[in-house]
Structure formats: C-alpha cells, structure tokens
Design an enzyme around this catalytic site. Structure first.
Site, PDB file in Angstrom:
ATOM      1  N   ALA A  35       1.375 -12.273   2.954  1.00 46.31           N
ATOM      2  CA  ALA A  35       1.175 -12.354   1.732  1.00 46.31           C
ATOM      3  C   ALA A  35       1.492 -14.061   1.581  1.00 46.31           C
ATOM      4  O   ALA A  35       0.834 -14.776   0.744  1.00 46.31           O
ATOM      5  CB  ALA A  35       2.123 -11.686   0.781  1.00 46.31           C
ATOM      6  N   TYR A 104       2.722  -3.108  12.343  1.00 44.01           N
ATOM      7  CA  TYR A 104       3.516  -3.096  13.748  1.00 44.01           C
ATOM      8  C   TYR A 104       4.358  -4.635  13.807  1.00 44.01           C
ATOM      9  O   TYR A 104       3.969  -5.656  14.301  1.00 44.01           O
ATOM     10  CB  TYR A 104       2.581  -3.338  15.007  1.00 44.01           C
ATOM     11  CG  TYR A 104       1.495  -1.895  15.162  1.00 44.01           C
ATOM     12  CD1 TYR A 104       1.928  -0.816  15.747  1.00 44.01           C
ATOM     13  CD2 TYR A 104       0.679  -1.875  14.240  1.00 44.01           C
ATOM     14  CE1 TYR A 104       1.147   0.281  15.748  1.00 44.01           C
ATOM     15  CE2 TYR A 104      -0.303  -0.774  14.286  1.00 44.01           C
ATOM     16  CZ  TYR A 104       0.151   0.117  15.013  1.00 44.01           C
ATOM     17  OH  TYR A 104      -0.621   1.610  14.874  1.00 44.01           O
ATOM     18  N   ARG A 105       5.398  -4.390  12.963  1.00 44.25           N
ATOM     19  CA  ARG A 105       6.192  -5.682  12.638  1.00 44.25           C
ATOM     20  C   ARG A 105       7.502  -5.711  12.817  1.00 44.25           C
ATOM     21  O   ARG A 105       8.358  -6.680  12.749  1.00 44.25           O
ATOM     22  CB  ARG A 105       5.832  -6.063  11.232  1.00 44.25           C
ATOM     23  CG  ARG A 105       6.366  -5.316  10.361  1.00 44.25           C
ATOM     24  CD  ARG A 105       5.793  -5.357   8.965  1.00 44.25           C
ATOM     25  NE  ARG A 105       5.433  -6.666   8.346  1.00 44.25           N
ATOM     26  CZ  ARG A 105       5.085  -7.224   7.275  1.00 44.25           C
ATOM     27  NH1 ARG A 105       4.404  -6.170   6.187  1.00 44.25           N
ATOM     28  NH2 ARG A 105       5.201  -8.558   6.738  1.00 44.25           N
ATOM     29  N   ALA A 228      -6.514  -2.740 -16.671  1.00 46.97           N
ATOM     30  CA  ALA A 228      -7.712  -3.017 -17.301  1.00 46.97           C
ATOM     31  C   ALA A 228      -8.346  -4.673 -16.911  1.00 46.97           C
ATOM     32  O   ALA A 228      -9.151  -5.186 -17.430  1.00 46.97           O
ATOM     33  CB  ALA A 228      -7.524  -3.155 -18.801  1.00 46.97           C
ATOM     34  N   ASP A 258      -2.554 -12.293  -3.896  1.00 43.39           N
ATOM     35  CA  ASP A 258      -2.288 -13.429  -3.269  1.00 43.39           C
ATOM     36  C   ASP A 258      -2.861 -14.648  -3.879  1.00 43.39           C
ATOM     37  O   ASP A 258      -2.298 -15.699  -4.080  1.00 43.39           O
ATOM     38  CB  ASP A 258      -2.018 -13.557  -1.730  1.00 43.39           C
ATOM     39  CG  ASP A 258      -1.241 -12.236  -1.412  1.00 43.39           C
ATOM     40  OD1 ASP A 258      -0.092 -12.001  -1.816  1.00 43.39           O
ATOM     41  OD2 ASP A 258      -1.258 -11.994  -0.175  1.00 43.39           O
TER      42      ASP A 258
END
Ligand code: KDG
Length: 316
Positions: A35, A104-105, A228, A258
């Site tokens: 992010a 996978y962190r 919306a 982001d």
C-alpha cells in the site's frame, strides 16, 4: 528534499495468470505491490518529490522492488537491507470476479521494523525535511514492533511538524486474533485519515462520516470513499466537500485506494482547493481500476488539468 515520505512494507506480487483453482495455476506475473509504496509511486508520478522508507530482504526480490520504485522516480535511499529475513510476497488470484490475496510475509524484513528504525540517520534525515508522512493500517498489522514504530512516528510528528496521513487499509487476514488497539491509536493521532466505506463498516461498524469522526476525534481531515463512489471530505472545521467518482470499466480494484490517496495528498501538497484534491484522487484511482496491477501511471497532465478544472456537469 522530499516533500512526502511513505512508510510501510513493499512486496513482490505474483498475479495468477488464470482463474483456475490456485493449485492448478502454473504461471504468475510478477509485479510490485504494498500500500505505502503504491502511494509513493503515485505521488512521484504526480510530481511530488517522494521517498519510500522500509526494510527489504537482501535478495533478488528486494533488488527488484528497489529497481522498480527507482524507475518510477521514488527515492529509496532510506531503505534498509536485511541479510537474514526475506522480502515479503503475495499472490493475487481473481476468480469469478472476486480477487483474493494470499500473503507470504510473516517474518519478512519489513515486519522486523521497530521504533529504532526511525532513528537510523537515513530515515531520520528524510523525516526531518518532510511536509507529509503517509502510512496505513497494514503497517500496524504486520508485527507488534511495527505497531510500536507507529506510536513513535506519531510522537515524532509532534516534534518535527509533518502532516501525518493514514489510510485505514483494513486487512482482516492480517489481524485475525490481534487486538487492533494500535490501529485505533494511529488513526486518532493522524492529521489526514482516508477510509473506504466498506472497510469502515467492517472495522468500526459504521461508514457514516459524522459517526466516524466521533470515534476518531476531530483532529483530522477525514476522507471517506463511499459505496456510491462518492468521496467526501470532512475537515476539522466541520466543512464538508463531496465529489462523485468517474465512471470506469473496472478490471481489478486492488490498489485503487492507494492511488486515490496519492492524488488527494498530491493535491493537498500542491495547495489545491478541496474539491480538486478529491478530483485528483478519483482521477488517479481510475487509472488503477483499469489495470490488473496494484499501481498505474496517473492520466497525462493535459487530461488531468482539463478534468481538474472542468464544470461539475462535465466531470460526472
Ligand atoms: O492497497 C493495495 C495493497 O493491498 C496491496 O498492494 C498489497 O499492501 C498490500 C496488502 O498488504 O494488502
């Protein structure tokens, strides 16, 4: 001197090339995600001198992340290599119109960030010059030491004077049995809070801006992107501004938040009026919605300027 610094984990993204069950997918396309580095790339593309600070494994994936961000104009001089822990990975898999992320962190180089990371001269010097520091709820989730770093970051804001921007980025898969108290503290300390209405419901039980403000306090400018597709900013003064999103054929939505943050924050640093900050957010998000990656170059300056300055009728 950087005007903006983004802090958080970047990873190698492996996008499954087909929607077959994951056990049957043989090819994956490599890209870079995360992010905060998505926001850094977006800010740099909009002309804001930006640095990304984090940790990466001293491995080929880490070198690829560095090269990729550098090629997008992001300063990576504040990144620390870890010879022992790897660069994180995630798999993005879209089936039946729904995208899932498989992480996978855990135990990654970035997860080992702690409060002392902010004392490294390469990081500290960048924070000293910055007008804005951006991070997200993902950083609060990746480890307890990273969450501690965020408390320290909020304290540093008070002495160094940068604007602290936080995107909620609620990722239930990363929290599981973890108490989100550090995330609430971070959000309450922030000067700018960006939230999607759907994640606000999951995290806080409401997406109503006035109720969110009750929960988060009135220090920050709160930007809520509603179901919306309207983005609404509620400033500490109580002033509201609403701008509808552009209509886009969505290819895959991950990363659009982001890009929105990058547009909104670039507009803020460039001193644009609130309505144009929100428009720049929508314009940047539209570019990411139209691609499978988690980031994309924003529209060309001529297109951007035309849309920033057009009438409300021409906009929506
Ligand atoms: O906001 C997009 C991110 O979700 C993506 O790039 C990967 O940072 C990531 C995460 O933790 O989900």
């Amino acid at each position: 001197v950087h005007r903006a610094i983004c802090l958080g984990e970047a990873m190698i993204m492996l996008a499954a090339e087909t929607g077959a069950p994951l056990e049957d997918v043989e090819t994956f396309r490599r890209s870079v995600g995360g992010a905060e580095c998505n926001v850094a790339g977006g800010l740099a593309a909009l002309g804001v001198p930006t640095g990304w600070v984090s940790r990466l494994g001293a491995d080929g994936f880490g070198r690829h992340v560095l090269r990729d961000l550098e090629s997008r104009g992001v300063d990576v001089g504040g990144v620390e290599d870890d010879p022992l822990r790897p660069t994180g990975l995630y798999v993005k898999h879209t089936t039946g119109g729904r995208t899932r992320m498989h992480y996978y962190r855990s135990g990654s180089a970035a997860a080992a960030m702690d409060a002392t990371f902010l004392d490294r001269p390469a990081v500290r010097n960048r924070l000293v010059g910055a007008e804005l520091v951006h991070t997200t709820g993902i950083t609060a989730a990746i480890s307890t030491t990273a969450a501690e770093l965020l408390d320290r970051l909020a304290a540093l804001r008070d002495t160094l004077g940068f604007t602290l921007s936080v995107d909620l980025n609620w990722r239930p898969a990363l929290w599981r049995d973890t108490d989100p108290a550090p995330l609430w503290r971070l959000l309450r300390a922030a000067d700018v809070v960006l939230i999607g209405a759907d994640e606000a419901m999951l995290f806080a039980g409401t997406s109503d801006p006035a109720e969110l403000r009750q929960l988060l306090g009135s220090r920050s400018t709160l930007v809520v992107k509603s179901d919306a597709h309207v983005a609404l900013a509620l400033e500490p003064s109580g002033r509201w501004t609403e701008v509808p999103a552009l209509t886009v054929d969505v290819v895959e939505p991950v990363g659009a938040g982001d890009a929105f943050a990058a547009g909104y924050l670039a507009g803020t640093l460039q001193g644009l009026p609130m309505e144009q900050r929100l428009r720049l957010g929508h314009l940047s998000a539209a570019a990411v919605l139209a691609v499978p990656d988690d980031h994309a170059a924003p529209p060309e300056p001529v297109v951007r300027d035309a849309l920033l300055h057009c009438s409300d009728e021409d906009w929506a």
